[in-house]
Design an enzyme around this catalytic site. Structure first.
Site, PDB file in Angstrom:
ATOM      1  N   ASP A  78     -13.647  21.873  28.382  1.00  0.00           N
ATOM      2  CA  ASP A  78     -14.437  21.287  29.464  1.00  0.00           C
ATOM      3  C   ASP A  78     -13.581  21.073  30.709  1.00  0.00           C
ATOM      4  OD1 ASP A  78     -12.995  19.256  28.211  1.00  0.00           O
ATOM      5  OD2 ASP A  78     -14.753  18.249  27.420  1.00  0.00           O
TER       6      ASP A  78
ATOM      7  N   ASN B  58     -19.196   8.304  21.625  1.00  0.00           N
ATOM      8  CA  ASN B  58     -20.634   8.413  21.361  1.00  0.00           C
ATOM      9  C   ASN B  58     -20.966   9.674  20.555  1.00  0.00           C
ATOM     10  OD1 ASN B  58     -20.254  10.438  23.228  1.00  0.00           O
ATOM     11  ND2 ASN B  58     -21.576   9.566  24.811  1.00  0.00           N
TER      12      ASN B  58
ATOM     13  N   HIS C 281     -19.806  12.736  21.231  1.00  0.00           N
ATOM     14  CA  HIS C 281     -19.803  13.999  21.979  1.00  0.00           C
ATOM     15  C   HIS C 281     -18.630  14.870  21.553  1.00  0.00           C
ATOM     16  CE1 HIS C 281     -17.397  12.053  25.538  1.00  0.00           C
ATOM     17  NE2 HIS C 281     -16.575  12.888  24.941  1.00  0.00           N
TER      18      HIS C 281
ATOM     19  N   GLU D 256     -22.991  15.796  25.499  1.00  0.00           N
ATOM     20  CA  GLU D 256     -23.371  14.403  25.307  1.00  0.00           C
ATOM     21  C   GLU D 256     -24.557  14.297  24.346  1.00  0.00           C
ATOM     22  OE1 GLU D 256     -21.396  12.189  26.274  1.00  0.00           O
ATOM     23  OE2 GLU D 256     -21.108  12.032  28.431  1.00  0.00           O
TER      24      GLU D 256
HETATM   25  C1  GLP Z   1     -13.213  13.488  26.697  1.00  0.00           C
HETATM   26  C2  GLP Z   1     -13.229  14.986  26.461  1.00  0.00           C
HETATM   27  C3  GLP Z   1     -13.483  15.312  25.011  1.00  0.00           C
HETATM   28  C4  GLP Z   1     -12.539  14.521  24.150  1.00  0.00           C
HETATM   29  C5  GLP Z   1     -12.811  13.063  24.327  1.00  0.00           C
HETATM   30  C6  GLP Z   1     -11.944  12.172  23.440  1.00  0.00           C
HETATM   31  O1  GLP Z   1     -14.472  12.977  26.830  1.00  0.00           O
HETATM   32  N1  GLP Z   1     -14.201  15.657  27.246  1.00  0.00           N
HETATM   33  O2  GLP Z   1     -13.312  16.705  24.816  1.00  0.00           O
HETATM   34  O3  GLP Z   1     -12.728  14.878  22.810  1.00  0.00           O
HETATM   35  O4  GLP Z   1     -12.532  12.760  25.686  1.00  0.00           O
HETATM   36  O5  GLP Z   1     -10.798  11.789  24.097  1.00  0.00           O
HETATM   37  P1  GLP Z   1      -9.610  10.984  23.471  1.00  0.00           P
HETATM   38  O6  GLP Z   1      -8.815  11.977  22.686  1.00  0.00           O
HETATM   39  O7  GLP Z   1      -8.840  10.472  24.641  1.00  0.00           O
HETATM   40  O8  GLP Z   1     -10.188   9.918  22.619  1.00  0.00           O
END
Ligand code: GLP
Length: 218
Positions: free
Chosen positions: A60, A119, A121, A126
């Site tokens: 992303d 959540n 995702h 989402e």
């Molecule tokens: C963001 C990214 C996701 C990732 C998520 C979790 O929202 N778009 O791809 O999995 O964060 O992040 P973290 O590893 O900081 O918990």
């Protein structure tokens, strides 16, 4: 789900999987951002692997050209790519093309590494994203904007839109590795893996994939 001793073991175990994938001819990887993959990227950099034939697709990217050092491209350059012998032309981010939805993005992938949002995702798919979704532009939920505000000076600086690889192309990867770090992820992991498969919990789609491994550490 495999529970690992700590964050550094998480990086090491998943590095073994990446290292194996890099021995394939012209490997294709999908890579995540966030705080969870940092130990993985540090370990991969330490191993000094040959990335010259590898193509990567990031999961992303924010839609906001004012954020520069908070962009996921910048994160990946700093944490991984600039320390490897990757060719710039083999590094892809969703949003590099102006075609929506982008059906060619992330096809033929050998290994897809995913994080999970609070959540449920995956990438920026989402809750409510169609299980058939393609790579596309999305609005971020308030919860995600709040979660990601830890990386920005204020919550008003967090972009509200992103381009994300869709759930359909993610599921077409030959192998998927989901990584999660921290007790606050346990509940959503449990719901996603053992609860009802529903578009309200995007990660629950992974129950239908034949080759998924989940690595967790608290
Ligand atoms: C963001 C990214 C996701 C990732 C998520 C979790 O929202 N778009 O791809 O999995 O964060 O992040 P973290 O590893 O900081 O918990």
């Amino acid at each position: 789900m495999k529970v690992l001793k700590n964050y550094w073991e998480l990086g090491s175990v998943v590095s073994d999987i990446v290292e194996h994938t890099l021995t394939l001819p012209e490997p294709k990887l999908v890579l995540p951002t966030g705080s969870t993959p940092i130990s993985l990227y540090k370990e991969l950099v330490n191993r000094d692997l040959d990335w010259s034939t590898t193509t990567t697709f990031n999961l992303d990217e924010y839609v906001d050209n004012t954020i520069q050092d908070q962009s996921y491209r910048y994160f990946m350059m700093e944490n991984l790519f600039k320390h490897t012998n990757m060719y710039d032309d083999n590094i892809y981010f969703p949003g590099d093309t102006a075609v929506w939805p982008d059906l060619s993005y992330g096809t033929g992938v050998d290994l897809c590494i995913l994080g999970i949002g609070g959540n449920g995702h995956i990438a920026f798919n989402e809750p409510g994203s169609s299980f058939d979704s393609e790579t596309r532009m999305v609005d971020l939920t308030e919860e995600t904007i709040k979660d990601n505000s830890r990386f920005f000076p204020t919550i008003d600086d967090v972009p509200t839109q992103a381009v994300t690889m869709g759930l359909k192309p993610i599921m077409s990867s030959k192998k998927i590795v989901l990584i999660a770090n921290g007790k606050h992820k346990l509940n959503i992991l449990n719901v996603a893996m053992n609860g009802e498969q529903t578009e309200s919990v995007p990660a629950s789609i992974l129950q239908s994939h034949k080759n998924v491994e989940i690595y967790y550490c608290d």
